[in-house]
Design an enzyme around this catalytic site. Structure first.
Site, PDB file in Angstrom:
ATOM      1  N   GLU A   1      -4.603  -9.518   6.149  1.00  0.00           N
ATOM      2  CA  GLU A   1      -4.145 -10.049   5.245  1.00  0.00           C
ATOM      3  C   GLU A   1      -2.366  -8.932   5.166  1.00  0.00           C
ATOM      4  OE1 GLU A   1      -4.814  -9.008   1.689  1.00  0.00           O
ATOM      5  OE2 GLU A   1      -4.501 -10.632   0.862  1.00  0.00           O
TER       6      GLU A   1
ATOM      7  N   LYS B   1      -7.324  -0.861 -16.582  1.00  0.00           N
ATOM      8  CA  LYS B   1      -6.704   0.529 -16.437  1.00  0.00           C
ATOM      9  C   LYS B   1      -5.749  -1.030 -15.315  1.00  0.00           C
ATOM     10  CE  LYS B   1      -6.212   1.859 -12.259  1.00  0.00           C
ATOM     11  NZ  LYS B   1      -4.923   1.723 -11.844  1.00  0.00           N
TER      12      LYS B   1
ATOM     13  N   CYS C   1      -2.776 -13.893  -3.554  1.00  0.00           N
ATOM     14  CA  CYS C   1      -3.792 -13.363  -2.656  1.00  0.00           C
ATOM     15  C   CYS C   1      -4.243 -15.522  -1.614  1.00  0.00           C
ATOM     16  CB  CYS C   1      -5.008 -13.736  -3.070  1.00  0.00           C
ATOM     17  SG  CYS C   1      -5.306 -14.371  -4.572  1.00  0.00           S
TER      18      CYS C   1
HETATM   19  P1  NAP Z   1      -5.458  -2.460  -3.804  1.00  0.00           P
HETATM   20  O1  NAP Z   1      -5.224  -1.322  -3.100  1.00  0.00           O
HETATM   21  O2  NAP Z   1      -6.478  -2.620  -3.706  1.00  0.00           O
HETATM   22  O3  NAP Z   1      -5.176  -1.884  -5.496  1.00  0.00           O
HETATM   23  C1  NAP Z   1      -6.093  -3.007  -7.036  1.00  0.00           C
HETATM   24  C2  NAP Z   1      -5.644  -1.908  -8.104  1.00  0.00           C
HETATM   25  O4  NAP Z   1      -7.062  -1.207  -7.737  1.00  0.00           O
HETATM   26  C3  NAP Z   1      -4.778  -1.730  -7.711  1.00  0.00           C
HETATM   27  O5  NAP Z   1      -4.925  -1.323  -9.710  1.00  0.00           O
HETATM   28  C4  NAP Z   1      -4.939   0.256  -7.865  1.00  0.00           C
HETATM   29  O6  NAP Z   1      -4.703   1.316  -8.533  1.00  0.00           O
HETATM   30  C5  NAP Z   1      -6.584   1.025  -8.012  1.00  0.00           C
HETATM   31  N1  NAP Z   1      -7.313   1.320  -7.346  1.00  0.00           N
HETATM   32  C6  NAP Z   1      -6.494   2.027  -6.200  1.00  0.00           C
HETATM   33  N2  NAP Z   1      -7.574   2.967  -5.371  1.00  0.00           N
HETATM   34  C7  NAP Z   1      -8.091   2.502  -6.378  1.00  0.00           C
HETATM   35  C8  NAP Z   1      -9.369   3.396  -6.441  1.00  0.00           C
HETATM   36  N3  NAP Z   1     -10.195   4.317  -5.115  1.00  0.00           N
HETATM   37  N4  NAP Z   1     -10.930   3.341  -6.829  1.00  0.00           N
HETATM   38  C9  NAP Z   1     -10.328   1.973  -7.605  1.00  0.00           C
HETATM   39  N5  NAP Z   1      -9.388   1.531  -8.149  1.00  0.00           N
HETATM   40  C10 NAP Z   1      -7.994   1.719  -7.254  1.00  0.00           C
HETATM   41  O7  NAP Z   1      -5.066  -3.530  -4.120  1.00  0.00           O
HETATM   42  P2  NAP Z   1      -3.077  -3.895  -4.307  1.00  0.00           P
HETATM   43  O8  NAP Z   1      -2.809  -3.713  -2.922  1.00  0.00           O
HETATM   44  O9  NAP Z   1      -2.640  -3.454  -5.415  1.00  0.00           O
HETATM   45  O10 NAP Z   1      -3.151  -5.344  -3.962  1.00  0.00           O
HETATM   46  C11 NAP Z   1      -3.447  -6.460  -3.308  1.00  0.00           C
HETATM   47  C12 NAP Z   1      -4.235  -7.242  -2.717  1.00  0.00           C
HETATM   48  O11 NAP Z   1      -5.307  -7.771  -4.102  1.00  0.00           O
HETATM   49  C13 NAP Z   1      -4.572  -8.160  -1.735  1.00  0.00           C
HETATM   50  O12 NAP Z   1      -5.310  -7.604  -0.865  1.00  0.00           O
HETATM   51  C14 NAP Z   1      -4.406  -9.611  -2.189  1.00  0.00           C
HETATM   52  O13 NAP Z   1      -5.158 -10.277  -1.874  1.00  0.00           O
HETATM   53  C15 NAP Z   1      -6.082  -9.183  -3.432  1.00  0.00           C
HETATM   54  N6  NAP Z   1      -5.617 -10.356  -4.465  1.00  0.00           N
HETATM   55  C16 NAP Z   1      -6.447 -10.958  -4.908  1.00  0.00           C
HETATM   56  C17 NAP Z   1      -7.051 -11.868  -5.893  1.00  0.00           C
HETATM   57  C18 NAP Z   1      -7.553 -12.396  -6.246  1.00  0.00           C
HETATM   58  O14 NAP Z   1      -8.156 -13.519  -6.658  1.00  0.00           O
HETATM   59  N7  NAP Z   1      -8.846 -13.123  -4.634  1.00  0.00           N
HETATM   60  C19 NAP Z   1      -5.740 -11.837  -6.997  1.00  0.00           C
HETATM   61  C20 NAP Z   1      -4.940 -11.455  -6.211  1.00  0.00           C
HETATM   62  C21 NAP Z   1      -4.687 -10.468  -5.436  1.00  0.00           C
HETATM   63  P3  NAP Z   1      -3.118   1.737  -8.196  1.00  0.00           P
HETATM   64  O15 NAP Z   1      -2.223   1.181  -8.630  1.00  0.00           O
HETATM   65  O16 NAP Z   1      -2.596   2.907  -8.820  1.00  0.00           O
HETATM   66  O17 NAP Z   1      -3.401   1.768  -7.241  1.00  0.00           O
END
Ligand code: NAP
Length: 471
Positions: free
Chosen positions: A378, A169, A278
């Protein structure tokens, strides 16, 4: 507007049981340009049923067979690299020419997992035991919007190599590259059920995916807040949970570093992809004796970066991925001002000549104390905190004073001196004297930046079980 009205389940494009569509918005124009079907919980169940049904046969394929499928899929994707770059650029704002490199070069790294499939055939005799590797099972993959293809391949490639089956997803902000990926899967005729794609909101589908009885492995990349929730939910059925989460990475520049080079590297590192990386080195630690000089270099470099239309070949920084992300970043800039940090450049206004879209100016704060929220949390935007330090031990202490431990950087007078400092940083990676990103190196975090590693030879470890047979 292009409509994607199907999900990819059990080797077929199927009409979802769920209803409605999610609009895909170009953050540069604020206009919707595509819409993607919303799956519901019946679709989640159908996708995992297909993945479970496919697992016995797929996990028993030979490494050579899986390597061949990976090579075929790589070739199918390679033909579509420009289309992938455009889809990503339009949906999250990364400038197209830069997207072709930083968003899409990972396709090249995908092919290397063909060779890694053979790791699964390594068997070890330990006294009277035969120790073998077996595919971990059915995987649930949830990915974010900042490097959406990279995050997809970082999970799918090792899963295919090891013999796992999967349901993916993507973020509802950026599902298009996953749909193109699924088209490539369909084109090569990968066995039905090995790869399944559902689209829709994480808040609706996420809980069902990470608690699903058919799931053995959950691999999630996204925010630490969502990662914590997933780990708790998956604990009830003791699923293996791999988390790649947020960061607040420090960059230590030493007294004898080439300041112009080091600061330029640090500013460009954060500003690329509008700070939505990230591993971005968002805390720049500079010796107090060179602080004023470093601030002036950072200001000049940041103000020299072209911000604007992602389709313009000269643009270095496009908009944030969404208007919501712009609001988040602006609220952090306001918080920094309220906390007493001083703006060197950037701030709350639109960049010059821009009056709509999710744009934020490249922003640099000085006089930042590491205890401030802008240094601890962050921001995930084009914002650098410049923090002075008095000696290297203090710099290391500041660098490690974070709940995160994803990445870091050190620029010192010599590589040896930089490595000695890098060894003292509690982070999963470190960029030494301007070192390049490496797809063959493992990536992952210490502390609240997650667990496990993706990419490189280590990237397959999450996806196999180890069995010992006593003979
Ligand atoms: P996010 O809000 O946590 O969303 C990530 C994914 O989780 C999306 O597919 C989102 O779907 C889904 N999601 C949302 N609510 C959920 C729930 N309750 N249960 C399961 N899945 C759920 O993060 P983001 O804002 O998209 O991404 C940015 C973050 O990713 C930053 O903190 C960044 O540092 C981190 N990141 C980490 C790495 C690494 O390798 N460590 C790499 C890249 C990014 P929807 O979009 O449909 O809400």
């Amino acid at each position: 507007m292009k409509r994607y009205d199907k999900l990819y389940i059990n080797g077929q494009w199927v009409t979802p049981h769920g209803s409605g569509y999610t609009q895909i918005i170009n953050p540069a124009t604020e206009a919707a340009f595509a819409e993607v079907a919303n799956a519901d919980l019946d679709d989640v169940n159908a996708a995992f049923a297909a993945a479970r049904a496919a697992f016995p046969a797929w996990s028993r394929t030979t490494a050579a067979e899986r390597a061949e499928w990976i090579r075929k899929l790589h070739a199918a994707l390679d033909k579509r690299k420009d289309e992938l770059a455009l889809a990503i650029s339009q949906s999250m704002g990364c400038p197209l020419e830069i997207a072709k490199i930083i968003q899409v070069n990972c396709v090249k790294a995908f092919e290397k997992f063909a060779d890694r499939a053979f790791e699964m055939e390594k068997e070890v005799r330990v006294n009277n035991s035969l120790v073998v590797r077996e595919a971990a099972g059915v995987c649930a993959f949830i990915t974010p919007w900042n490097y959406p293809l990279y995050q997809l391949i970082g999970k799918v490639a090792p899963a295919l190599a090891t013999g796992c089956t999967m349901v993916i997803k993507p973020s509802s902000v950026t599902p298009l590259q996953d749909l193109i990926f699924a088209e490539a899967v369909a084109e090569i005729g990968l066995p039905a059920g090995v790869f399944n794609l559902i689209t829709g909101r994480g808040g609706v589908l996420g809980d069902a995916m990470v608690t699903h009885p058919e799931v053995d492995v959950v691999s999630f990349t996204g925010s630490t807040a969502t990662g914590k929730r997933i780990q708790k939910l998956a604990a009830d059925s003791i699923k293996r949970v791999c988390l790649e989460l947020g960061g607040k990475s420090p960059f230590i520049i030493t007294e004898d570093a080439p300041l112009e080079k080091a600061v330029t590297f640090g500013v460009k590192d954060v500003m690329i992809n509008s700070g939505q990386t990230c591993i971005a080195l968002s805390r720049m630690l500079v010796p107090a004796s060179r602080y004023e000089e470093a601030v002036q270099i950072a200001k000049r470099v940041a103000e020299g970066l072209k911000v604007g239309d992602p389709m313009d070949k000269d643009t270095y920084m496009g908009p944030m991925s969404s208007m919501g992300q712009r609001d988040t970043v602006l609220s952090y800039i306001q918080k920094g001002l309220d906390e007493g940090a001083k703006l060197v450049t950037g701030g709350l206004d639109y960049p010059a000549g821009i009056s709509k879209g999710a744009y934020v100016k490249p922003t640099i704060f000085r006089d930042v104390n590491n205890k401030m929220a802008i240094a601890q949390e962050e921001i995930f935007g084009p914002v650098i905190c410049m923090i002075p330090y008095s000696d290297i031990n203090e710099a290391i202490a500041i660098a490690n004073d974070s709940i995160y431990g994803l990445s870091s950087g050190v620029w010192a007078g010599t590589q040896e001196a930089a490595i000695a400092i890098a060894r003292q940083l509690r982070t999963g990676g470190c960029y030494v004297n301007g070192g390049d990103f490496n797809y063959d190196a493992p990536l992952g975090g210490y502390k609240q930046s997650g667990n496990g590693r993706e990419w490189g030879d280590f990237g397959i470890h999450e996806f196999y079980e180890i069995k010992s047979m006593q003979l």
